[in-house]
Design a protein around this motif. Sequence first.
Motif: not given
Length: 329
Positions: A92-94, A146-148, A59-60, A164-167
């Motif tokens: 990332x963080x949202x 991919x990113x989430x 996980x980046x 994205x389909x991942x969270x």
Amino acid sequence: PVQSEQGVLGAIVGASNNDFEESKNILMNFCKDVFHFGDVGIGAKTKLISNFLSLGTATFVIETLKAAKHHNIDMQKLIDVARLAGCDFVKFQKRTPDICVPEHQKNKMRSTPWGDMKYIDYKKKIEFEKQEYDEIDEYCSKAGVQWFASVWDTESVKFLTQYSSIVKIPSALITNDELVIAARKNFKTLIISTGMSTENEIEHAVKIGKPDVIMHTNSSYPSDVNELNLNYILHLKNKYSNIDIGYSGHEYGLYTTVATVPMGAKWIERHITLDRRMWGSDHSSSVEPNGLFKLVMAVRNVEKAMGPGGPRKLYRSELEKRKSLRGDR
């Protein structure tokens, strides 16, 4: 090597603009991609980061991207490195600051790298907006990465469904039923972290969220090694045998994170930074480039050392010892 003859290598270059332009055509004779990351020395730092990203499921995290901007390393180029290294995800963080920041905190003054400002203004300043996420999404799509993101409110859930389909639900919010249910409803893959939570709270989050991944973590920064309780990974594996278990580390050092691999951690997350002296709440417990290199080597070696398990396999290297010590032919 064969790759150079085929012209499929990737080069990460630290050089002045003039030197890079003069050398680029030469490098393109045996490279498919050539990336200019900045002045001399930046290429080596970035290569170490790329080594970390080449983990099977790494996980980046967002802290790396903030550090990259602070050190004048182009974020898109880091995504390129992630692609070249075989990284699966960029994370990332949202948040929606107007929703997430408590009312009594909004007008408090805070010292930041941009000067003193209200806490709400600071949170808004560090938040990526739609234009930036559009750019990230487009670039990741082109790069094949991919990113989430972790979400902190239901507005962010709605926002991220377009990408994205991942969270991921962070530890602080797995007790927010509305958020957990919304995330489960809107995303194919749901990850939850378990820091600062009781067993009952985790059970409830798993019951209503039905996550695909549960991350064991200690939410203190840095985490005390005496409070990591890595054996809890085994507890989670036994209790939720149909769910992937992972580990998100906030501790000093690397060996405790590496130790989670033979315990069955499928996802590993560490905050990474270019310099632990940088401003921010969690840089001191993050991993610097040299540490990332060591972490990757250790994780890879442990994965190799795990082997196939039983029945006992007799390796070719042992046959000579059988001959010399047992007289076998």
